[in-house]
Scaffold this active site. Structure first.
Site, PDB file in Angstrom:
ATOM      1  CB  SER A  26      -0.882   0.006   1.247  1.00  0.00           C
ATOM      2  OG  SER A  26      -0.089   0.341   2.371  1.00  0.00           O
ATOM      3  CE  LYS A  27      -1.567   6.470  -3.144  1.00  0.00           C
ATOM      4  NZ  LYS A  27      -3.004   6.605  -3.238  1.00  0.00           N
TER       5      LYS A  27
END
Ligand code: GLU
Length: 489
Positions: free
Chosen positions: A250-251
């Protein structure tokens, strides 16, 4: 769009999210590799049925990512929304044939069913309900009264489904765990499940390669193929991509958009090479594939792993450094470097064809992991404004007695033939000896005066890359510094 022959046809079918994320890019890459290896056709289909999330700019983001990676498609981009009427017609056809049915539950009724399942500590599964076996007249009456409804697929009430995945091998699904899922929503919009199957049939897709998060969808989709009298494609699911902490990427783990890696200074083919290693390996563990052709030759679904892959940005930089140092063609390198130099406001004094520019790039590229790092390293070679390490200046210039030997050294430099590396070395060694100085002292002084740093590539190559004129100017500036600054004791 139908497939009259048995040619392999694969597709990449992203839902537009504004950019191409690394997971999608890896899926696209594996489909592309397979198509290129087996003389197949690679179809690009944008699954833009979620209107709110599908602006033109979002579609462009995905396409820009694919273009940068160099993953060219043979057909498309098709926009799934263009086939809306076809998807609706298929749902109606399935109702007419008794394979799907209209269900009129209100949202409140569905919620009540969900709550009652919760009370029984069971998970909610919509199966049958009162509408699957409703009398045709009852259904007709609701329809005529304009009561909103969805269309659901009538899934088997019992039995076990077995299928083969080209990566995960034999898999099974108990039909009692599969709901009568929705094909058409009450607003008439088709669901992903319906659209993806209808489009894959219509586009003659023979092999689906996609993320392992879609494994559970596969038996549900196979039911639709059967209902529509179409042979299902082969399925291959790719292991998920995790961050280095083993949680789903994920980010939090850094950039997930592939174009962010372009901006960080990755070469597109190097980035593809790195992506290929997430969840795939050849049988000999080779990691660097110099060209697309080399990887295409080696790639096969047999090498795809069942265990989740890890996105390791350090590994990505290592792979990129290998391509920078050994594999990228000079023309491509110079072209791709330009925007990074411009971003640092470095204007090579002359054109990219300029020999000094090329020499500097050749000299520094084995030391850089990204184009951004290379551009930064090039600063003292291409411009007169560069970073100075004050500690290096103090040690190698101000306190090294350089003030005494620099005047003579400048004279030697003025007479040196900068095209002859051997002669340069001989002459500078002679100079050190004649002045009873260690070569280290002389070379470090030159290095720091020229680059502002403690370290550099080989000193003679560095001199050559920076050129006679700039060398002379920088040694002169170093001398002036010695004459004006009193080194701190
Ligand atoms: N649009 C779907 C996605 O982005 C495609 C899934 C599939 O390949 O079937 O997840």
């Amino acid at each position: 769009m139908t497939n009259p022959t048995s040619t392999l046809r694969v597709r990449f079918a992203p839902s537009p999210t504004g950019y191409l994320h690394v997971g999608g890019a890896r899926t696209a890459l594996f489909n592309w590799l397979l198509a290129r290896k087996l003389g197949g056709v690679f179809v690009l289909r944008i699954e833009d049925t979620d209107r709110e999330r599908s602006s033109e700019a979002m579609i462009e983001g995905v396409i820009a990512g694919l273009r940068w990676l160099g993953l060219d498609w043979d057909e498309g981009p098709y926009l799934q929304s263009a086939f809306l009427a076809r998807h609706q017609a298929v749902a109606e056809e399935l109702v007419a044939r008794g394979l799907a049915y209209r269900a009129f539950e209100t949202p409140q009724e569905l919620e009540a069913l969900r709550l009652s399942a919760q009370e029984r500590k069971a998970s909610f599964l919509y199966k049958g309900g009162k509408w699957r076996d409703a009398l045709p007249d009852d259904t007709q009456a609701q329809l005529q009264a304009g009561i909103p409804h969805v269309i659901r697929l009538a899934t088997p009430r019992s039995g076990i489904f077995e299928w083969h995945d080209d990566v995960f091998g034999p898999l099974t699904q108990d039909w009692t765990e599969v709901d009568d899922y929705v094909l058409l929503r009450s607003d008439g919009s088709p669901t992903y499940m319906l659209s993806v199957v209808v489009d894959d049939i219509d586009m003659g897709i023979t092999q689906v390669v996609r993320g392992a998060d879609h494994i559970a969808n596969t038996p549900k989709q196979v039911l639709l193929y059967q209902a529509l009298g179409a042979a299902p494609p082969r399925f291959a699911h790719l292991p998920l991509i995790l961050g280095t902490d083993r949680s789903r990427l994920s980010k939090r783990h850094g950039a997930t958009s592939v174009l962010a890696y372009r901006d960080e200074g990755f070469l597109p083919w190097a980035f593809c090479n790195f992506l290929a290693l997430i969840g795939w390996s050849p049988n000999d563990n080779q990691e660097v594939f110099a060209t697309p052709g080399e990887l295409i030759e080696r790639f096969s679904l047999e090498g795809v792993s069942r265990t989740n892959g890890v996105f390791d940005a350090d590994k990505a930089r290592w792979v990129n450094s290998q391509h920078l140092a050994h594999h990228v063609e000079e023309k491509e390198l110079l072209e791709r470097l330009q925007p990074h130099l411009a971003a640092l406001d470095i204007q090579p004094a002359s054109s990219p064809e300029d020999a000094a520019y090329q020499t500097s790039v050749q000299l520094l590229k084995p030391r850089a992991r990204t184009l951004v790092e290379l551009a930064q390293m090039l600063r003292p070679y291409l411009s007169d404004s560069f970073e100075i390490d004050q500690a290096a200046v103090r040690k190698n210039v101000l306190t090294s007695g350089a003030g005494d030997f620099l005047p003579d050294l400048i004279q030697v430099i003025e007479q040196l033939d900068f095209t002859d590396l051997v002669a340069m070395e001989t002459r500078l060694r002679e100079f050190s000896e004649a002045h009873a100085l260690s070569t280290g002292k002389v070379f470090n002084c030159i290095r720091t005066a020229l680059t502002g740093q403690k370290v550099s590539p080989g000193i003679f190559e560095t001199l050559q890359a920076i050129g006679q004129l700039r060398t002379r100017q920088r040694l002169q500036q170093a001398l002036e510094l010695c004459q004006t600054v009193q080194p701190a004791p």
